[in-house]
Design a protein around this motif. Sequence first.
Motif, PDB file in Angstrom:
ATOM      1  N   ARG A 335       0.987  -1.250  -0.094  1.00  0.00           N
ATOM      2  CA  ARG A 335       0.026  -0.113  -0.023  1.00  0.00           C
ATOM      3  C   ARG A 335       0.975   1.269   0.105  1.00  0.00           C
ATOM      4  O   ARG A 335       0.300   2.458  -0.319  1.00  0.00           O
ATOM      5  CB  ARG A 335      -0.704  -0.071   1.310  1.00  0.00           C
ATOM      6  N   CYS A 336       2.286   1.137   0.323  1.00  0.00           N
ATOM      7  CA  CYS A 336       2.873   2.157   0.620  1.00  0.00           C
ATOM      8  C   CYS A 336       3.057   3.373  -0.299  1.00  0.00           C
ATOM      9  O   CYS A 336       3.152   3.078  -1.580  1.00  0.00           O
ATOM     10  CB  CYS A 336       4.266   1.712   0.962  1.00  0.00           C
ATOM     11  N   ILE A 337       2.931   4.503  -0.071  1.00  0.00           N
ATOM     12  CA  ILE A 337       2.878   5.615  -1.213  1.00  0.00           C
ATOM     13  C   ILE A 337       4.236   6.248  -1.052  1.00  0.00           C
ATOM     14  O   ILE A 337       4.267   7.425  -1.406  1.00  0.00           O
ATOM     15  CB  ILE A 337       1.759   6.485  -1.143  1.00  0.00           C
ATOM     16  N   ARG A 338       5.089   5.734  -0.426  1.00  0.00           N
ATOM     17  CA  ARG A 338       6.664   6.458  -0.128  1.00  0.00           C
ATOM     18  C   ARG A 338       6.664   7.921   0.133  1.00  0.00           C
ATOM     19  O   ARG A 338       7.312   8.720  -0.250  1.00  0.00           O
ATOM     20  CB  ARG A 338       7.281   6.227  -1.645  1.00  0.00           C
ATOM     21  N   CYS A 339       5.698   8.113   1.454  1.00  0.00           N
ATOM     22  CA  CYS A 339       5.730   9.338   1.738  1.00  0.00           C
ATOM     23  C   CYS A 339       6.969   9.729   2.681  1.00  0.00           C
ATOM     24  O   CYS A 339       7.195  10.865   2.999  1.00  0.00           O
ATOM     25  CB  CYS A 339       4.451   9.591   2.592  1.00  0.00           C
ATOM     26  N   SER A 340       7.368   8.852   3.429  1.00  0.00           N
ATOM     27  CA  SER A 340       8.446   8.975   4.358  1.00  0.00           C
ATOM     28  C   SER A 340       8.174   9.267   5.593  1.00  0.00           C
ATOM     29  O   SER A 340       9.180   9.592   6.635  1.00  0.00           O
ATOM     30  CB  SER A 340       9.774   9.365   3.870  1.00  0.00           C
ATOM     31  N   ALA A 341       6.681   9.585   5.995  1.00  0.00           N
ATOM     32  CA  ALA A 341       6.594   9.877   7.285  1.00  0.00           C
ATOM     33  C   ALA A 341       7.115   8.873   8.309  1.00  0.00           C
ATOM     34  O   ALA A 341       7.395   9.298   9.723  1.00  0.00           O
ATOM     35  CB  ALA A 341       5.059  10.055   7.585  1.00  0.00           C
ATOM     36  N   CYS A 342       7.038   7.490   8.268  1.00  0.00           N
ATOM     37  CA  CYS A 342       7.469   6.511   9.165  1.00  0.00           C
ATOM     38  C   CYS A 342       9.136   6.719   9.449  1.00  0.00           C
ATOM     39  O   CYS A 342       9.315   6.618  10.425  1.00  0.00           O
ATOM     40  CB  CYS A 342       7.061   5.121   8.678  1.00  0.00           C
ATOM     41  N   LEU A 343       9.780   7.169   8.286  1.00  0.00           N
ATOM     42  CA  LEU A 343      11.082   7.526   8.766  1.00  0.00           C
ATOM     43  C   LEU A 343      11.352   8.510   9.756  1.00  0.00           C
ATOM     44  O   LEU A 343      12.164   8.536  10.493  1.00  0.00           O
ATOM     45  CB  LEU A 343      11.816   7.827   7.478  1.00  0.00           C
ATOM     46  N   PRO A 364      11.417   2.421   8.895  1.00  0.00           N
ATOM     47  CA  PRO A 364      10.411   1.185   8.972  1.00  0.00           C
ATOM     48  C   PRO A 364       9.910   0.649   7.666  1.00  0.00           C
ATOM     49  O   PRO A 364       9.854  -0.887   7.579  1.00  0.00           O
ATOM     50  CB  PRO A 364       9.227   2.082   9.834  1.00  0.00           C
ATOM     51  N   ILE A 365       9.732   1.391   6.710  1.00  0.00           N
ATOM     52  CA  ILE A 365       9.264   0.733   5.368  1.00  0.00           C
ATOM     53  C   ILE A 365      10.225  -0.197   4.991  1.00  0.00           C
ATOM     54  O   ILE A 365       9.751  -1.322   4.398  1.00  0.00           O
ATOM     55  CB  ILE A 365       8.689   1.626   4.474  1.00  0.00           C
ATOM     56  N   GLY A 366      11.455   0.110   5.031  1.00  0.00           N
ATOM     57  CA  GLY A 366      12.518  -0.515   4.402  1.00  0.00           C
ATOM     58  C   GLY A 366      12.619  -1.863   4.968  1.00  0.00           C
ATOM     59  O   GLY A 366      12.780  -3.033   4.397  1.00  0.00           O
ATOM     60  N   VAL A 397       1.672   7.186  11.940  1.00  0.00           N
ATOM     61  CA  VAL A 397       1.605   8.418  11.038  1.00  0.00           C
ATOM     62  C   VAL A 397       1.164   7.984   9.538  1.00  0.00           C
ATOM     63  O   VAL A 397       1.170   8.713   8.734  1.00  0.00           O
ATOM     64  CB  VAL A 397       2.825   9.096  11.108  1.00  0.00           C
ATOM     65  N   CYS A 398       1.194   6.657   9.139  1.00  0.00           N
ATOM     66  CA  CYS A 398       1.370   6.059   8.142  1.00  0.00           C
ATOM     67  C   CYS A 398      -0.196   6.429   7.394  1.00  0.00           C
ATOM     68  O   CYS A 398      -1.122   6.120   7.987  1.00  0.00           O
ATOM     69  CB  CYS A 398       1.512   4.586   8.174  1.00  0.00           C
ATOM     70  N   PRO A 399      -0.136   7.095   6.105  1.00  0.00           N
ATOM     71  CA  PRO A 399      -1.300   7.721   5.736  1.00  0.00           C
ATOM     72  C   PRO A 399      -2.003   6.495   5.158  1.00  0.00           C
ATOM     73  O   PRO A 399      -3.287   6.806   4.473  1.00  0.00           O
ATOM     74  CB  PRO A 399      -0.763   8.781   4.493  1.00  0.00           C
ATOM     75  N   VAL A 400      -1.516   5.545   5.019  1.00  0.00           N
ATOM     76  CA  VAL A 400      -2.420   4.357   4.486  1.00  0.00           C
ATOM     77  C   VAL A 400      -2.385   2.955   5.514  1.00  0.00           C
ATOM     78  O   VAL A 400      -2.550   2.023   5.231  1.00  0.00           O
ATOM     79  CB  VAL A 400      -1.813   3.764   2.904  1.00  0.00           C
ATOM     80  N   ALA A 401      -2.162   3.556   6.604  1.00  0.00           N
ATOM     81  CA  ALA A 401      -2.355   2.615   7.783  1.00  0.00           C
ATOM     82  C   ALA A 401      -1.412   1.239   7.569  1.00  0.00           C
ATOM     83  O   ALA A 401      -2.348   0.305   8.141  1.00  0.00           O
ATOM     84  CB  ALA A 401      -3.852   2.507   7.962  1.00  0.00           C
ATOM     85  N   ILE A 402      -0.529   1.250   7.198  1.00  0.00           N
ATOM     86  CA  ILE A 402       0.123  -0.025   7.231  1.00  0.00           C
ATOM     87  C   ILE A 402       0.652  -0.259   8.657  1.00  0.00           C
ATOM     88  O   ILE A 402       1.379   0.407   9.124  1.00  0.00           O
ATOM     89  CB  ILE A 402       1.576  -0.168   6.340  1.00  0.00           C
ATOM     90  N   ASP A 403       0.254  -1.565   9.151  1.00  0.00           N
ATOM     91  CA  ASP A 403       0.523  -2.080  10.567  1.00  0.00           C
ATOM     92  C   ASP A 403       2.123  -2.494  10.505  1.00  0.00           C
ATOM     93  O   ASP A 403       2.397  -3.621  10.433  1.00  0.00           O
ATOM     94  CB  ASP A 403      -0.351  -2.947  10.930  1.00  0.00           C
ATOM     95  N   ILE A 404       2.950  -1.590  10.400  1.00  0.00           N
ATOM     96  CA  ILE A 404       4.476  -1.962  10.295  1.00  0.00           C
ATOM     97  C   ILE A 404       4.847  -2.782  11.429  1.00  0.00           C
ATOM     98  O   ILE A 404       5.602  -3.961  11.147  1.00  0.00           O
ATOM     99  CB  ILE A 404       5.294  -0.775  10.066  1.00  0.00           C
ATOM    100  N   PRO A 405       4.541  -2.862  12.714  1.00  0.00           N
ATOM    101  CA  PRO A 405       4.974  -3.561  13.555  1.00  0.00           C
ATOM    102  C   PRO A 405       4.456  -5.185  13.510  1.00  0.00           C
ATOM    103  O   PRO A 405       5.007  -6.058  13.710  1.00  0.00           O
ATOM    104  CB  PRO A 405       4.277  -3.092  14.982  1.00  0.00           C
TER     105      PRO A 405
HETATM  106  S1  SF4 Z   1       4.337   6.076   6.348  1.00  0.00           S
HETATM  107 FE1  SF4 Z   1       3.247   4.502   5.243  1.00  0.00          FE
HETATM  108  S2  SF4 Z   1       3.181   5.373   3.185  1.00  0.00           S
HETATM  109 FE2  SF4 Z   1       4.541   6.776   4.238  1.00  0.00          FE
HETATM  110  S3  SF4 Z   1       6.675   5.526   3.698  1.00  0.00           S
HETATM  111 FE3  SF4 Z   1       6.112   4.710   5.623  1.00  0.00          FE
HETATM  112  S4  SF4 Z   1       5.060   2.800   5.136  1.00  0.00           S
HETATM  113 FE4  SF4 Z   1       5.150   4.054   3.163  1.00  0.00          FE
END
Ligand code: SF4
Lengths: 492, 214
Positions: A335-343, A364-366, A397-405
Amino acid sequence: MSDKKVRASALDEGRRSGDGRAFVGMPSFPEAAHEAVGDTTLRANLRHATHTIRDKRARAVAELDDWAALREAGKRIKDETLRHLDTHLLRLEAGVTDAGGTVHWAADAAEANRIVADLVRATGETEVVKVKSMATQEIGLNEHLEAEGIAAYETDLAELIVQLGEDRPSHILVPAIHRNRGEIRDIFAEKMGSWGRAAPEGLSDTPAELAEAARLHLREKFLRAKVGISGANFMVAETGTLVVVESEGNGRMCLTLPETLISVVGIEKVVPTWRDLEVFLQTLPRSSTAERMNPYTSMWTGTADEDGPRAFHLVLLDNGRTDALADEVGRQALRCIRCSACLNVCPVYERAGGHAYGSVYPGPIGAILTPQLRGTTSEIDASLPYASSLCGACYEVCPVAIDIPEVLVHLRERVAEEGGKGHRLEKAAIKAASWVLDHPNVLAAGERVASATRKVHPKRLPGPGARQWSDHRDLPELPAEPFRDWWRKNRT
Amino acid sequence: MTDAVSARERILARVRAAVAGAPEAPAVDRDYRTSHTADDPAAVLGLLHENLADYRAHVHRTAPGGLAALVAERLAERGARSVAVPPGLPDAWLAATDAVRRPDEPRLTPYELDGIDAVVTGCALAIAETGTLVLDGGPGQGRRALTLVPDLHVCVVLAPEQVVASVPLALPLLDPGRPLTWISGPSATSDIELDRVEGVHGPRTLEVILVVSR
Ligand code: SF4
């Protein structure tokens, strides 16, 4: 299975020639992180940068009182897309083709590189201008083109800094986040001349002067460019439209001035309808650059008479995405839109830096995407799911609600199953987990978030061992028993 | 070509296998807002003005009768001696300037464009909540390179008819078949220590003229 083998060998090849120069032989997470933590300039740069963006993002998001509804809609649109990805891709292909474009399909990095190199060669050109694209970094396109005698010029300011400095990107949005102005000045003064127009005499280190030097250096390349290469943020299946979101105008230059445009895009970037953009064009800029809208967004459908490139090629890239799609828990990473908020909110990223993640996808997305795209057979990829305290800030913060944990825990189990006790992967994993534990501020920061967001935590075991390495048990209440203590008790 | 066909079939087969038997995704709820702004043209125009200025566009207002003089003033103030003219730009808009007109017929080369100081265009619409101008290459806007290579862009917005409140209200009015450029302030970068610098590759100066007819 044979497909998987093909891809793996292509990736290996990619590592030798392309992505390879950047990431081959990457130390596993803790060693790379160790270097970063020892570098105080880098740490200060990162801390300043991530904290600045995260505060701005919070303000930009707070302006929209329907943020939660937009986030949920974004998540569902992407889930629907992934569930019927074949249909949407075929529709996209038809839309692009009807509008005068040509669609190519690439199962892996080697295929994509070959397609692009052939397309460039067919134009008779030996240089291309590029707008920042993670997909082309992922497949090591620049290095492949170089080996074929084609010069690929990065035109995003940060990518230019990285390219001239023979460096690797360390952040999705601000790839040269690890460089300060003095370092950038030195790189420009030293290197620009050998790539084209040299930096002006007496270049200072003010950002405005540095940006002006980049403008002058790149302008001559834009004006003479015959071939442009891009990625895309979105592809609209319904209309065949591609969307590129950017700030500097280098994207517009690459998309508009050349005669041939080649876009390399991951298959997961498709969205079903034109209307769906109303969600992502609200959530992406606010999540990434913390702006209401980024300065420039370009949208194009195939080719247009009398405007822009006369030939348009879209290369649809799999390269491991279908493996991720097959994983019930892991597929949400697509789903990731590569916004980088999670970093920007991640306490591990802040201290370890982007290079520690050993791929073009840091943070985190990586940590959840790379092991799925590349598999978990190397030390670096096996250690990534452990490079986290599972604090959950990324999910918030993920705008597409990816449950990274949740995905991290899932991938830990996978690594454990593949490795087994005493295996080299286990060692890499334990080292990564120990790194997290040995950095009290990482944990403290994480635990602060954790107590606020406890509800988002996975219930499964967070430590380095799943079943194979220790008894399976539910996650203890974090505030009562911090991860650190839990680990000490359970690490044997 | 056989290779390409087989890659396509292979990828599609892998996609289908990957989600075979997966549950349907829940329907998309569109219960977010269509607009965050009161449905009042004056308020929407005020918000557009404010948000454009917030992202460092220079914003001016005029009644229709004052447009030509204002265009001439903006060009002169910025020292623009030549101006690219997109096909279909109303003659009256440039009636008061003495800048040399460079029509895009036949098409100007990138090098010619690089030697031109400014461009004057209209737009397809403007979005108040995000401070965005959208160009679709229609009459008075021209192809995309025109608003990209010259260093000064003067963009005319007709209010209230070209102004919408929000992104969800803008999309249905746009034709995806045309090349679209969304512009929110002058080009910018924050790549150096996150210090915002206006003006990298696109026009470094964006002047927006809101023509208010009532
Ligand atoms: S916050 Fe969500 S959408 Fe944005 S880069 Fe991280 S995983 Fe991708």
